[in-house]
Enzyme design. Structure first.
Site, short mmCIF file in Angstrom:
data_model
loop_
_atom_site.label_atom_id
_atom_site.label_comp_id
_atom_site.label_asym_id
_atom_site.label_seq_id
_atom_site.Cartn_x
_atom_site.Cartn_y
_atom_site.Cartn_z
NE ARG A 1 6.65 -26.19 -24.74
CZ ARG A 1 5.60 -26.63 -25.44
NH1 ARG A 1 4.97 -27.71 -25.07
NH2 ARG A 1 5.20 -25.98 -26.52
N GLY B 1 -5.75 -25.58 -31.81
CA GLY B 1 -6.92 -24.96 -32.44
C GLY B 1 -7.90 -26.06 -32.84
CB THR C 1 0.71 -18.49 -36.88
OG1 THR C 1 -0.64 -18.26 -36.47
CG2 THR C 1 1.37 -19.47 -35.92
CD GLU D 1 -5.41 -21.09 -32.34
OE1 GLU D 1 -4.45 -21.52 -31.67
OE2 GLU D 1 -5.75 -21.62 -33.42
CG ASN E 1 52.00 -39.70 -38.97
OD1 ASN E 1 52.29 -40.08 -37.84
ND2 ASN E 1 50.83 -39.21 -39.28
C1 UD1 Z 1 -0.87 -22.98 -33.92
C2 UD1 Z 1 -2.27 -22.79 -34.45
C3 UD1 Z 1 -3.19 -23.84 -33.84
C4 UD1 Z 1 -2.66 -25.21 -34.12
C5 UD1 Z 1 -1.21 -25.33 -33.64
C6 UD1 Z 1 -0.61 -26.64 -34.09
C7 UD1 Z 1 -2.48 -20.42 -34.83
C8 UD1 Z 1 -3.06 -19.15 -34.33
N1 UD1 Z 1 -2.73 -21.49 -34.11
O1 UD1 Z 1 -0.91 -22.78 -32.53
O2 UD1 Z 1 -4.49 -23.71 -34.39
O3 UD1 Z 1 -3.46 -26.19 -33.50
O4 UD1 Z 1 -0.40 -24.30 -34.22
O5 UD1 Z 1 0.66 -26.79 -33.56
O6 UD1 Z 1 -1.87 -20.46 -35.87
N2 UD1 Z 1 5.72 -19.01 -35.29
C9 UD1 Z 1 6.43 -18.00 -35.84
N3 UD1 Z 1 6.16 -16.72 -35.47
C10 UD1 Z 1 5.18 -16.42 -34.58
C11 UD1 Z 1 4.46 -17.47 -34.00
C12 UD1 Z 1 4.74 -18.77 -34.38
O7 UD1 Z 1 7.31 -18.24 -36.65
O8 UD1 Z 1 5.00 -15.22 -34.31
C13 UD1 Z 1 6.02 -20.38 -35.67
C14 UD1 Z 1 6.61 -21.19 -34.54
O9 UD1 Z 1 8.03 -21.17 -34.58
C15 UD1 Z 1 6.07 -22.59 -34.81
C16 UD1 Z 1 4.76 -22.36 -35.54
O10 UD1 Z 1 4.81 -21.03 -36.02
O11 UD1 Z 1 6.91 -23.32 -35.67
C17 UD1 Z 1 3.55 -22.55 -34.65
O12 UD1 Z 1 3.63 -21.66 -33.58
P1 UD1 Z 1 3.01 -22.00 -32.17
O13 UD1 Z 1 3.21 -20.85 -31.27
O14 UD1 Z 1 3.48 -23.32 -31.72
O15 UD1 Z 1 1.47 -22.10 -32.55
P2 UD1 Z 1 0.31 -22.30 -31.58
O16 UD1 Z 1 -0.09 -20.99 -31.01
O17 UD1 Z 1 0.63 -23.39 -30.66
#
Ligand code: UD1
Ligand code: CA
Length: 474
Positions: free
Chosen positions: A15, A143, A82, A158, A388
């Site tokens: 985004r 979540g 995550t 989630e 210069n």
């Molecule tokens: C996650 C949480 C959710 C929470 C939300 C808050 C989980 C399953 N869910 O959701 O409960 O409310 O964050 O913002 O954890 N990232 C990686 N590798 C991956 C996936 C993500 O490095 O494979 C990093 C992303 O770059 C980001 C962070 O983890 O910085 C969160 O990832 P994102 O996909 O935004 O999490 P959500 O699924 O939205």
């Protein structure tokens, strides 16, 4: 208690609509990733493990240049959630025991105080895991924190896995945890991707911790947990950080005419009794002393300003140094390696580059001083130019103590004008001038008696003749 930190930063940041990986976008002079890491370093977290993926060559290089070997980068080549990212993070923490803080790289507003509270909450409870929670008006996408009838956390569900009842919960998971390292290793090993997104959810470790006893939570403001996903949130985060930075400086004794109109980057230092007018921008490693006045529209980057100096309106400085009581502008320009020593004065429309102006030296109007060493108490007249550049390389202009350069002179470098010499206005100086000498490098003046009146009469007559001819024709 020993603390390590894992920062999840492998995501793409679609985004942002950018060629640049999301966590490299800067707010207040620091890339997004650096803000949570700074907070973790305040708590002496070591090491800090960064899980990178999208744009990892760029992100890794930026991490190392910002934090050196405190930061270890590990790679998540495919984003499988995550939980998967945390598993990869833990590969860099083999043998570590203590608390692992888990943070996201795109949450620049988290503070060391709230992280401290999180670590303390876990330690005091002797629990395997403590987490932040927050309440927001529109919890869509987050979540949800599910609690039992005693108010204890039982799990995080989630959004995509939640039913109507759970979706109605407005207490959400911001995603920051303090976890015992040994527990984390076990819990991560037991994750499964049996969920709506087919991912490994880090959040599933919370239910596991809840089975071992109460999960301590620390409620933080929604503001603090803001995650930056697009440029609108990038700007929002910037406003909050700017406000925090400005508050800190004001509490340290800096006056601001209007803090909403002052931008100070994170690494800037300012002494007490310094006054900042509106639309002042202080960037990079700028360091300003005590009792300095900075007038409207000044932009300073990586510049050092000593006590009592004055920067008048609309001056621009980069990688420069102003000594105590020195003055610049209005409309002054100091380019890299410009040095104004104590009490030196550079006035309007003067550009200084890679040049030193000695104590009390002055260049008050319309001049270019580049590659020069100007002795103390020199006076450089309006319109003086150091030539210069010869089209191939830069050459040095040296002015001894107390030299006077008359207005509109060109100093053709390399050239040395020794102490107390005088250069007549309008001179082109291409040869060295000895101490105490007067150099005049221009055509000698000649006065022709009565000549101006003769010319005037001749021109008047011509004008009349043309007018008469025109009248005769019509
Ligand atoms: C996650 C949480 C959710 C929470 C939300 C808050 C989980 C399953 N869910 O959701 O409960 O409310 O964050 O913002 O954890 N990232 C990686 N590798 C991956 C996936 C993500 O490095 O494979 C990093 C992303 O770059 C980001 C962070 O983890 O910085 C969160 O990832 P994102 O996909 O935004 O999490 P959500 O699924 O939205
Ligand atoms: Ca998210």
């Amino acid at each position: 208690m020993t603390v390590a930190c894992i920062v999840l930063a492998a995501g793409k940041g679609t985004r942002m609509k950018s060629e640049t990986p999301k966590v490299l976008h800067a707010v207040l002079g620091r890339p997004l990733f650096a803000w949570p890491i700074e907070a973790a370093l305040t708590l002496e977290a070591n090491p800090v493990v960064c899980v990178t993926g999208h744009g990892r060559e760029l992100v890794d290089a930026a991490l190392v240049s910002a934090f050196g070997d405190v930061v270890r980068c590990v790679h998540q080549l495919e984003q499988k959630g995550t939980g998967h990212a945390a598993q990869i993070g833990m590969t860099a923490l083999e043998g570590f025991s203590g608390t692992v803080l888990i943070l996201y790289g795109d949450t620049p507003l988290i503070t060391a105080e709230s992280l401290r509270a999180l670590i303390d909450a876990r330690e005091q409870a002797g629990a395997p895991l403590a987490m932040w929670t927050t309440r927001i008006a529109d919890p869509t996408g987050y979540g949800r924190i599910v609690r039992d009838d005693k108010g204890q956390v039982t799990a995080i569900v989630e959004h995509k896995d939640a039913d109507e009842t759970v979706r109605a919960i407005d207490e959400i998971n911001p995603g920051m945890y303090a976890v015992d390292a040994a527990f984390l290793r076990d819990a991560l090993a037991g994750l499964s991707s049996d969920n709506a997104q087919g991912e490994l959810y880090l959040t599933d470790i919370v239910a596991r911790a809840a089975q071992q006893g109460a999960v301590p939570t620390v409620e933080v403001s929604a503001e603090e947990t803001l995650g930056v996903n697009d440029r609108v949130q990038l700007a929002e985060a910037g406003q909050v950080l700017r406000h925090r930075i400005n508050q800190r400086h004001m509490k340290n004794g800096v006056t601001m005419w209007d803090p909403a109109r002052v931008v100070i980057e994170a690494g800037v230092e300012i002494g007490p009794d310094t006054s900042l007018a509106v639309d002042v921008t202080l960037r990079g490693r700028t360091r300003i002393g005590r009792g300095v006045t900075v007038m409207p529209g000044a932009v300073l980057t990586d510049t050092v300003v000593d006590d009592g100096a004055t920067i008048h309106a609309y001056s621009v400085c980069e990688d420069a140094h102003m000594g105590a009581g020195a003055q610049l502008g209005p409309f002054g320009r100091l380019r890299p390696e410009a040095v104004l020593e104590e009490g030196a004065k550079v006035g309007n429309f003067v550009e200084v580059k890679k040049a030193r102006l000695g104590k009390g030296a002055k260049a008050n109007h319309l001049a270019y001083i580049g590659d020069a060493d100007v002795g103390p108490d020199c006076n450089i007249g309006a319109g003086t130019i150091t030539c210069n550049y010869d089209g191939f390389g830069k050459n040095l202009t040296v002015l001894g103590e107390g030299v006077f350069i008359g207005s509109n002179s060109t100093l053709v470098a390399p050239v040395t004008i020794a102490a107390r010499a005088y250069v007549g206005a309008g001179s082109t100086v291409a040869q060295d001038v000895p101490e105490g000498s007067l150099a005049i490098g221009r055509a000698r003046q000649e006065n022709k008696a009565g000549y101006a009146d003769r010319i005037r009469k001749r021109y008047q007559a011509r004008k009349k003749r043309i007018a008469d001819e025109k009248a005769g024709r019509s």
